[in-house]
Write a protein that holds these residues in place. Structure first.
Motif, PDB file in Angstrom:
ATOM      1  N   ALA A  70       0.891  -1.138  -0.143  1.00  0.00           N
ATOM      2  CA  ALA A  70       0.040   0.013  -0.038  1.00  0.00           C
ATOM      3  C   ALA A  70       0.666   1.130   0.108  1.00  0.00           C
ATOM      4  CB  ALA A  70      -0.792  -0.132   1.272  1.00  0.00           C
ATOM      5  N   ILE A  71       2.019   1.030   0.385  1.00  0.00           N
ATOM      6  CA  ILE A  71       3.098   2.472   0.070  1.00  0.00           C
ATOM      7  C   ILE A  71       2.923   3.010  -0.938  1.00  0.00           C
ATOM      8  CG2 ILE A  71       5.537   3.231   0.341  1.00  0.00           C
ATOM      9  CD1 ILE A  71       5.928   0.755   2.496  1.00  0.00           C
ATOM     10  N   VAL A  72       2.897   4.444  -0.921  1.00  0.00           N
ATOM     11  CA  VAL A  72       2.842   5.115  -2.372  1.00  0.00           C
ATOM     12  C   VAL A  72       4.166   5.515  -2.706  1.00  0.00           C
ATOM     13  CG1 VAL A  72       2.093   7.184  -3.418  1.00  0.00           C
ATOM     14  CG2 VAL A  72       0.607   6.186  -1.849  1.00  0.00           C
ATOM     15  N   GLY A  73       5.016   4.643  -3.552  1.00  0.00           N
ATOM     16  CA  GLY A  73       6.346   4.979  -3.935  1.00  0.00           C
ATOM     17  C   GLY A  73       6.877   3.530  -3.928  1.00  0.00           C
ATOM     18  N   GLY A  74       7.960   3.575  -4.353  1.00  0.00           N
ATOM     19  CA  GLY A  74       8.638   2.124  -4.831  1.00  0.00           C
ATOM     20  C   GLY A  74       9.556   1.556  -3.551  1.00  0.00           C
ATOM     21  N   HIS A 125      16.648  14.141  -7.349  1.00  0.00           N
ATOM     22  CA  HIS A 125      16.373  14.088  -8.761  1.00  0.00           C
ATOM     23  C   HIS A 125      17.044  15.605  -9.564  1.00  0.00           C
ATOM     24  CE1 HIS A 125      13.532  17.407  -7.424  1.00  0.00           C
ATOM     25  NE2 HIS A 125      13.646  17.744  -8.552  1.00  0.00           N
ATOM     26  N   SER A 126      17.479  16.503  -8.588  1.00  0.00           N
ATOM     27  CA  SER A 126      18.080  17.603  -8.980  1.00  0.00           C
ATOM     28  C   SER A 126      19.478  17.403  -9.739  1.00  0.00           C
ATOM     29  CB  SER A 126      18.047  18.476  -8.056  1.00  0.00           C
ATOM     30  OG  SER A 126      18.478  18.254  -6.629  1.00  0.00           O
ATOM     31  N   LEU A 127      20.064  16.339  -8.750  1.00  0.00           N
ATOM     32  CA  LEU A 127      21.379  15.997  -9.214  1.00  0.00           C
ATOM     33  C   LEU A 127      21.569  14.821  -9.916  1.00  0.00           C
ATOM     34  CD1 LEU A 127      23.059  16.746  -5.848  1.00  0.00           C
ATOM     35  CD2 LEU A 127      22.968  18.344  -7.641  1.00  0.00           C
ATOM     36  N   ASN A 128      20.485  13.948 -10.154  1.00  0.00           N
ATOM     37  CA  ASN A 128      20.658  12.883 -10.858  1.00  0.00           C
ATOM     38  C   ASN A 128      19.360  13.001 -11.834  1.00  0.00           C
ATOM     39  OD1 ASN A 128      23.015  11.268  -9.341  1.00  0.00           O
ATOM     40  ND2 ASN A 128      21.588  12.329  -7.791  1.00  0.00           N
ATOM     41  N   LYS A 129      19.549  13.394 -12.899  1.00  0.00           N
ATOM     42  CA  LYS A 129      18.360  13.560 -13.800  1.00  0.00           C
ATOM     43  C   LYS A 129      17.835  12.202 -14.285  1.00  0.00           C
ATOM     44  CE  LYS A 129      18.782  17.934 -13.946  1.00  0.00           C
ATOM     45  NZ  LYS A 129      17.955  18.679 -13.073  1.00  0.00           N
ATOM     46  N   LYS A 182       0.852  10.100 -23.515  1.00  0.00           N
ATOM     47  CA  LYS A 182       1.991   9.438 -23.924  1.00  0.00           C
ATOM     48  C   LYS A 182       2.996   9.158 -22.502  1.00  0.00           C
ATOM     49  CE  LYS A 182       4.447  13.947 -24.321  1.00  0.00           C
ATOM     50  NZ  LYS A 182       5.252  14.820 -25.060  1.00  0.00           N
ATOM     51  N   GLN A 183       3.933   8.201 -22.640  1.00  0.00           N
ATOM     52  CA  GLN A 183       4.638   7.814 -21.591  1.00  0.00           C
ATOM     53  C   GLN A 183       5.542   9.042 -21.256  1.00  0.00           C
ATOM     54  OE1 GLN A 183       4.770   4.770 -19.915  1.00  0.00           O
ATOM     55  NE2 GLN A 183       3.011   4.266 -21.210  1.00  0.00           N
ATOM     56  N   THR A 184       5.594   9.311 -19.879  1.00  0.00           N
ATOM     57  CA  THR A 184       6.553  10.257 -19.395  1.00  0.00           C
ATOM     58  C   THR A 184       7.261   9.813 -18.121  1.00  0.00           C
ATOM     59  OG1 THR A 184       4.985  11.043 -17.716  1.00  0.00           O
ATOM     60  CG2 THR A 184       4.982  12.128 -19.998  1.00  0.00           C
ATOM     61  N   GLU A 185       8.582  10.316 -17.990  1.00  0.00           N
ATOM     62  CA  GLU A 185       9.517   9.598 -17.135  1.00  0.00           C
ATOM     63  C   GLU A 185       8.946  10.217 -15.884  1.00  0.00           C
ATOM     64  OE1 GLU A 185      13.721  10.401 -17.729  1.00  0.00           O
ATOM     65  OE2 GLU A 185      13.671   9.348 -19.724  1.00  0.00           O
ATOM     66  N   ILE A 186       9.371   9.507 -14.743  1.00  0.00           N
ATOM     67  CA  ILE A 186       8.834   9.514 -13.435  1.00  0.00           C
ATOM     68  C   ILE A 186      10.249  10.153 -12.774  1.00  0.00           C
ATOM     69  CG2 ILE A 186       8.261   8.563 -11.278  1.00  0.00           C
ATOM     70  CD1 ILE A 186       6.592   6.376 -12.771  1.00  0.00           C
ATOM     71  N   CYS A 187      10.048  11.466 -12.153  1.00  0.00           N
ATOM     72  CA  CYS A 187      11.224  12.159 -11.523  1.00  0.00           C
ATOM     73  C   CYS A 187      11.231  11.268 -10.254  1.00  0.00           C
ATOM     74  CB  CYS A 187      10.979  13.563 -11.340  1.00  0.00           C
ATOM     75  SG  CYS A 187      10.827  14.441 -12.985  1.00  0.00           S
ATOM     76  N   GLN A 188      12.473  11.050  -9.752  1.00  0.00           N
ATOM     77  CA  GLN A 188      12.561  10.232  -8.404  1.00  0.00           C
ATOM     78  C   GLN A 188      13.567  10.925  -7.326  1.00  0.00           C
ATOM     79  OE1 GLN A 188      14.010   6.825 -10.121  1.00  0.00           O
ATOM     80  NE2 GLN A 188      12.839   7.316 -12.070  1.00  0.00           N
ATOM     81  N   ASN A 189      13.303  10.590  -6.328  1.00  0.00           N
ATOM     82  CA  ASN A 189      14.261  10.697  -5.082  1.00  0.00           C
ATOM     83  C   ASN A 189      14.469   9.492  -4.608  1.00  0.00           C
ATOM     84  OD1 ASN A 189      14.870  13.611  -5.339  1.00  0.00           O
ATOM     85  ND2 ASN A 189      13.219  14.081  -3.684  1.00  0.00           N
ATOM     86  N   VAL A 190      15.866   8.863  -4.459  1.00  0.00           N
ATOM     87  CA  VAL A 190      15.802   7.619  -4.157  1.00  0.00           C
ATOM     88  C   VAL A 190      16.759   7.463  -2.948  1.00  0.00           C
ATOM     89  CG1 VAL A 190      16.853   5.271  -4.714  1.00  0.00           C
ATOM     90  CG2 VAL A 190      15.876   6.655  -6.527  1.00  0.00           C
ATOM     91  N   LEU A 241      17.742  -1.662   1.459  1.00  0.00           N
ATOM     92  CA  LEU A 241      16.337  -1.077   1.424  1.00  0.00           C
ATOM     93  C   LEU A 241      16.530  -0.130   0.011  1.00  0.00           C
ATOM     94  CD1 LEU A 241      13.359  -0.734   2.089  1.00  0.00           C
ATOM     95  CD2 LEU A 241      14.197   0.876   3.925  1.00  0.00           C
ATOM     96  N   ILE A 242      15.747  -0.155  -0.714  1.00  0.00           N
ATOM     97  CA  ILE A 242      15.637   1.115  -1.753  1.00  0.00           C
ATOM     98  C   ILE A 242      14.198   1.621  -1.698  1.00  0.00           C
ATOM     99  CG2 ILE A 242      15.752   1.599  -4.251  1.00  0.00           C
ATOM    100  CD1 ILE A 242      17.551  -0.814  -4.516  1.00  0.00           C
ATOM    101  N   GLN A 243      14.094   2.793  -1.333  1.00  0.00           N
ATOM    102  CA  GLN A 243      12.946   3.492  -1.415  1.00  0.00           C
ATOM    103  C   GLN A 243      12.958   4.677  -2.537  1.00  0.00           C
ATOM    104  OE1 GLN A 243      13.534   4.675   2.865  1.00  0.00           O
ATOM    105  NE2 GLN A 243      11.220   4.351   2.951  1.00  0.00           N
ATOM    106  N   ILE A 244      11.997   4.571  -3.156  1.00  0.00           N
ATOM    107  CA  ILE A 244      11.702   5.456  -4.624  1.00  0.00           C
ATOM    108  C   ILE A 244      10.541   6.406  -4.225  1.00  0.00           C
ATOM    109  CG2 ILE A 244      11.496   5.407  -7.209  1.00  0.00           C
ATOM    110  CD1 ILE A 244      12.492   2.702  -7.049  1.00  0.00           C
ATOM    111  N   GLU A 245      10.969   7.659  -4.131  1.00  0.00           N
ATOM    112  CA  GLU A 245       9.752   8.626  -4.105  1.00  0.00           C
ATOM    113  C   GLU A 245       9.576   9.430  -5.414  1.00  0.00           C
ATOM    114  OE1 GLU A 245       8.959  12.708  -1.630  1.00  0.00           O
ATOM    115  OE2 GLU A 245      11.030  12.023  -1.534  1.00  0.00           O
ATOM    116  N   ASP A 246       8.395   9.359  -5.796  1.00  0.00           N
ATOM    117  CA  ASP A 246       7.744  10.096  -6.964  1.00  0.00           C
ATOM    118  C   ASP A 246       7.584  11.269  -6.777  1.00  0.00           C
ATOM    119  OD1 ASP A 246       6.608  10.673  -9.379  1.00  0.00           O
ATOM    120  OD2 ASP A 246       4.952   9.416  -9.351  1.00  0.00           O
ATOM    121  N   VAL A 247       8.197  12.132  -7.281  1.00  0.00           N
ATOM    122  CA  VAL A 247       8.360  13.755  -7.025  1.00  0.00           C
ATOM    123  C   VAL A 247       8.118  14.383  -8.330  1.00  0.00           C
ATOM    124  CG1 VAL A 247      10.001  13.742  -5.090  1.00  0.00           C
ATOM    125  CG2 VAL A 247      10.913  13.886  -7.488  1.00  0.00           C
TER     126      VAL A 247
END
Length: 308
Positions: free
Chosen positions: A14-18, A81-85, A99-107, A122-128
């Motif tokens: 149920a977590i919103v994010g990867g 995401h600001s330092l890692n496009k 159309k398909q668009t890239e998901i901007c992320q903080n990891v 543990l890898i947490q992916i936040e959709d920003v």
């Protein structure tokens, strides 16, 4: 699976994010529903595979380097995401454009241990993406404002509530014949004398709608006639004053020249009227003398005092 295990898995999904959990062989142990949706790879297909096999594009990437540091050295990493496009190659369908668009992320990547001392990553992916979109819209709006601010012909001076100058546009610098560093953090009342009526020193008054005129002499001796008004602008909940300044020197010179020419025309008109009246009086005198000599008058009478 017992109830606690079922609830744990349900909460995990149920977590919103990867959320991805790797073992020490960099194989996927857990893969939540969010990852299944954005990658179109179900958990039972992902779990047991190495991360690099699922995402070959990540080879030699900061993601892989960070997972290695987490497993081998126990180091945590935050990849913004600001330092890692481009981090994980994740896309979603844009509902507006279709159309398909890239998901901007903080990891966030960090190591942890289970109750038996087994190490995991543990890898947490936040959709920003929405945050980035808002930032881009704000940046675009800011750039448009700055373009207008820099190119408008009127001078603009922005001060805080106490009248301390915070920014000026190029037109204002040209009017005051100064560099930006000469005016930033100075009191606006040093430049616009009428603004003292706004109580900047106490920050207690609100400018009224009124336009003021002032003769401005710059430090280089340049004399300019300006007109200005002051308005209130609220930024981030704080009141700021915006002075809009116009250089009206040329207009005032034209108005002065027009007044001078108007006076000349009035004087000329008065002189012509006086001359005409004098000519009428002279003709009347000649007619009078001619009558006394009993001769016909040489000029037609303009008015007849004997008329009924």
């Amino acid at each position: 699976m017992d109830k606690f295990g079922w609830l744990s898995r349900a909460a995990f999904d149920a977590i919103v994010g990867g959320v991805i959990i790797l073992d020490t062989r960099f194989k996927v142990v857990l893969w939540n529903d969010w990852m299944s949706i954005v990658t179109h790879t179900h958990a039972h297909d992902a779990e047991g595979q190495r991360l690099i096999d699922i995402f070959p594009e990540l080879e030699k990437s900061r993601i892989i380097q960070s997972t290695e540091r987490a497993i081998d050295q126990g180091m945590a990493s935050f990849l913004s995401h600001s330092l890692n496009k481009r981090l994980f190659p994740l896309k979603r369908k844009d509902q507006m454009e279709g159309k398909q668009t890239e998901i901007c992320q903080n990891v966030t990547i960090k190591p942890f241990f289970d109750e038996e001392g087994e190490k995991y990553c543990l890898i947490q992916i936040e959709d920003v993406s929405k945050t980035v979109m808002r930032e881009n819209l704000l940046k675009s709006a800011s750039e448009r404002f700055q373009a207008i601010f820099n190119t408008v012909k009127d001078g603009i001076v922005i001060t805080d509530r106490s009248g301390i100058i915070e920014s000026l546009n190029p037109a204002a610098l040209e009017i005051f014949d100064c560099q930006q560093d000469d005016l930033i953090n100075r009191k606006i009342t040093d430049l616009l004398t009428e603004t003292d009526m706004y109580g900047f020193s106490k920050g207690e008054k609100t400018p009224q709608e009124h336009r003021y005129e002032q003769v401005l002499t710059t430090k280089t001796g340049k004399t300019t006639v300006i007109e200005y008004d002051v308005n209130v602008m609220t930024l981030e909940g704080q009141a700021h004053y915006v002075s809009i300044i116009q250089d009206v020197t040329l207009r005032k010179q034209n108005e002065k020249e027009l007044r001078s020419r108007t006076r000349e025309l009035e004087q000329f008109n008065d002189a012509m009227v006086d001359r005409e009246i004098r000519m009428i009086e002279l003709k009347e005198e000649i007619n009078k003398l001619t009558k006394e000599l009993g001769r016909p008058i040489p000029y037609e009478e303009i008015w007849n005092d004997q008329a009924d």
